[in-house]
Design a protein around this motif. Sequence first.
Motif, short mmCIF file in Angstrom:
data_model
loop_
_atom_site.label_atom_id
_atom_site.label_comp_id
_atom_site.label_asym_id
_atom_site.label_seq_id
_atom_site.Cartn_x
_atom_site.Cartn_y
_atom_site.Cartn_z
N LEU A 1 0.73 -1.12 -0.02
CA LEU A 1 -0.14 0.19 -0.13
C LEU A 1 0.94 1.36 0.04
O LEU A 1 0.63 1.94 -0.68
N LEU A 2 2.04 1.31 0.71
CA LEU A 2 2.69 2.28 0.80
C LEU A 2 3.67 2.59 -0.72
O LEU A 2 3.71 3.89 -1.13
N ILE A 3 4.01 1.44 -1.08
CA ILE A 3 4.56 1.64 -2.54
C ILE A 3 3.65 2.14 -3.60
O ILE A 3 3.92 2.92 -4.36
N GLY A 4 2.43 1.69 -3.61
CA GLY A 4 1.29 2.27 -4.44
C GLY A 4 0.93 3.60 -4.19
O GLY A 4 1.08 4.46 -5.01
N PHE A 5 1.07 4.06 -3.19
CA PHE A 5 0.83 5.54 -2.53
C PHE A 5 1.81 6.44 -3.04
O PHE A 5 1.44 7.40 -3.71
N ILE A 6 3.17 5.84 -2.85
CA ILE A 6 4.44 6.80 -3.24
C ILE A 6 4.51 6.81 -4.60
O ILE A 6 4.60 7.98 -5.13
N SER A 7 4.10 5.74 -5.39
CA SER A 7 4.27 5.84 -6.93
C SER A 7 3.30 6.47 -7.51
O SER A 7 3.57 7.27 -8.40
N VAL A 8 1.99 6.77 -7.00
CA VAL A 8 0.89 7.33 -7.72
C VAL A 8 1.23 9.00 -7.26
O VAL A 8 1.04 9.85 -7.82
N ASN A 9 1.41 9.17 -6.02
CA ASN A 9 1.89 10.61 -5.47
C ASN A 9 2.89 11.27 -6.30
O ASN A 9 2.89 12.64 -6.29
N ASN A 10 3.73 10.63 -6.76
CA ASN A 10 5.08 11.11 -7.43
C ASN A 10 4.94 11.19 -8.84
O ASN A 10 5.88 11.35 -9.60
N SER A 11 3.90 10.83 -9.40
CA SER A 11 3.65 10.79 -10.81
C SER A 11 2.69 12.01 -11.20
O SER A 11 1.63 12.47 -10.56
N PRO A 12 2.82 12.29 -12.48
CA PRO A 12 1.88 13.27 -13.11
C PRO A 12 0.49 12.70 -13.38
O PRO A 12 0.50 11.74 -13.87
N TRP A 13 -0.52 13.40 -12.46
CA TRP A 13 -1.77 12.97 -12.70
C TRP A 13 -2.55 13.17 -14.10
O TRP A 13 -2.38 14.53 -14.47
N THR A 14 -3.52 12.49 -14.38
CA THR A 14 -4.33 12.91 -15.67
C THR A 14 -5.58 13.03 -15.20
O THR A 14 -6.38 13.81 -15.95
N ASP A 15 -5.92 12.39 -14.10
CA ASP A 15 -7.29 12.48 -13.59
C ASP A 15 -7.42 12.73 -12.22
O ASP A 15 -6.97 11.72 -11.37
N TYR A 16 -7.62 13.95 -11.52
CA TYR A 16 -7.55 14.17 -10.15
C TYR A 16 -8.25 13.40 -9.30
O TYR A 16 -8.00 12.71 -8.22
N SER A 17 -9.52 13.13 -9.72
CA SER A 17 -10.76 12.36 -8.57
C SER A 17 -10.19 10.97 -8.71
O SER A 17 -10.50 10.44 -7.72
N SER B 1 -6.89 10.75 -6.69
CA SER B 1 -7.12 11.37 -5.14
C SER B 1 -7.86 10.25 -4.29
O SER B 1 -7.73 9.82 -3.34
N PHE B 2 -9.00 9.62 -5.06
CA PHE B 2 -9.60 8.47 -4.35
C PHE B 2 -8.79 7.21 -4.05
O PHE B 2 -8.73 6.74 -2.97
N PHE B 3 -7.79 6.88 -4.96
CA PHE B 3 -6.75 5.97 -4.80
C PHE B 3 -6.00 6.27 -3.60
O PHE B 3 -5.74 5.22 -2.59
N GLN B 4 -5.50 7.38 -3.61
CA GLN B 4 -4.33 7.84 -2.30
C GLN B 4 -5.43 7.76 -1.06
O GLN B 4 -4.69 7.22 -0.05
N ILE B 5 -6.65 8.20 -0.94
CA ILE B 5 -7.10 8.18 0.35
C ILE B 5 -7.56 6.78 0.73
O ILE B 5 -7.30 6.50 1.73
N VAL B 6 -8.00 5.98 -0.12
CA VAL B 6 -8.09 4.62 0.06
C VAL B 6 -6.66 3.80 0.52
O VAL B 6 -6.84 3.19 1.55
N THR B 7 -5.76 4.25 -0.27
CA THR B 7 -4.66 3.36 0.35
C THR B 7 -4.18 3.78 1.56
O THR B 7 -3.81 2.88 2.55
N MET B 8 -4.16 5.00 1.99
CA MET B 8 -3.56 5.60 3.33
C MET B 8 -4.60 5.28 4.40
O MET B 8 -4.38 4.96 5.30
N CYS B 9 -6.15 5.18 4.02
CA CYS B 9 -6.89 4.70 5.13
C CYS B 9 -6.83 3.21 5.31
O CYS B 9 -6.77 2.74 6.60
N ASP B 10 -6.34 2.53 4.40
CA ASP B 10 -6.28 0.86 4.49
C ASP B 10 -4.94 0.89 5.25
O ASP B 10 -4.68 0.01 6.14
N LEU B 11 -3.93 1.44 4.67
CA LEU B 11 -2.68 1.38 5.52
C LEU B 11 -2.73 1.58 6.98
O LEU B 11 -2.14 1.07 7.92
#
Length: 176
Positions: free
Chosen positions: A57-73, A76-86
Motif C-alpha cells: 500500500l505504501l509503495i502504491g501510494f508513493i508511486s501515484v503521489n510522485n507521478s503526473p496525474w491525468t485525472d485528479y478524482s 485522489s480516491f486511490f490515495q485516500i483509500v490506500t492511506m486509510c487502509d494502511l
Amino acid sequence: MSHGARVIRTGVSSGGPAAPPPVTVASSSAGSDAELMDGGYFRSCAGMLKVAQMISLLIGFISVNNSPWTDYSAYSFFQIVTMCDLVMILFFYILHIFRVYRKLTCVSWPLAEFLHYLIGTILLLIGSIVAAAKSYNITGLVAGATFGFLATILCVISMWSSYKVSCITQSTSKYR
C-alpha cells in the motif's frame, strides 16, 4: 436472586497455622501475559501478511503521489483509500503486537478486523481498477495500480484466513 454457594479460601485452616503460599515462576514464552509485546506475532503468517500489505500500500501510494496525474478524482480516491487502509492495517497490527484485544474484550476484534478487510478490500479494488483504467501508460500510475491490485489480493488472503480460522474455531469447539 441467588448466585449459588461460594467457597472462600483462606490461608488458615482450622487445623493449624497457614502454609506458605506456593512460589510461581513467570514463564518466558511468547504467549505470556507478563510480556508487553507478542514477539511471536512478528514471525507469524498473519503478522508477515500485514507487513506485506502495508508495504504494498505504501509503495502504491508513493508511486501515484510522485507521478503526473491525468485525472485528479481517480487518483485522489486511490490515495485516500490506500492511506486509510494502511492506517487501519497498522492499527490492527499494533493491536495484535501489544495484545490490546485481551484487555478490551467489549469489542469483537475478529469481527471488526473482518469488516475492515471486507470494506477496505472492496474500496481498494475499485480504486485500483479506476487507477489502472486512467493511467494512460504513465509508469508511476501503472505501478501504483499494480501495487494496489497486489494489496487487494493480500487483503483477500488475510480476510479469508481470518474468516476461516474464526469459523473453524467456533464450529469445532461447539462439539467438544
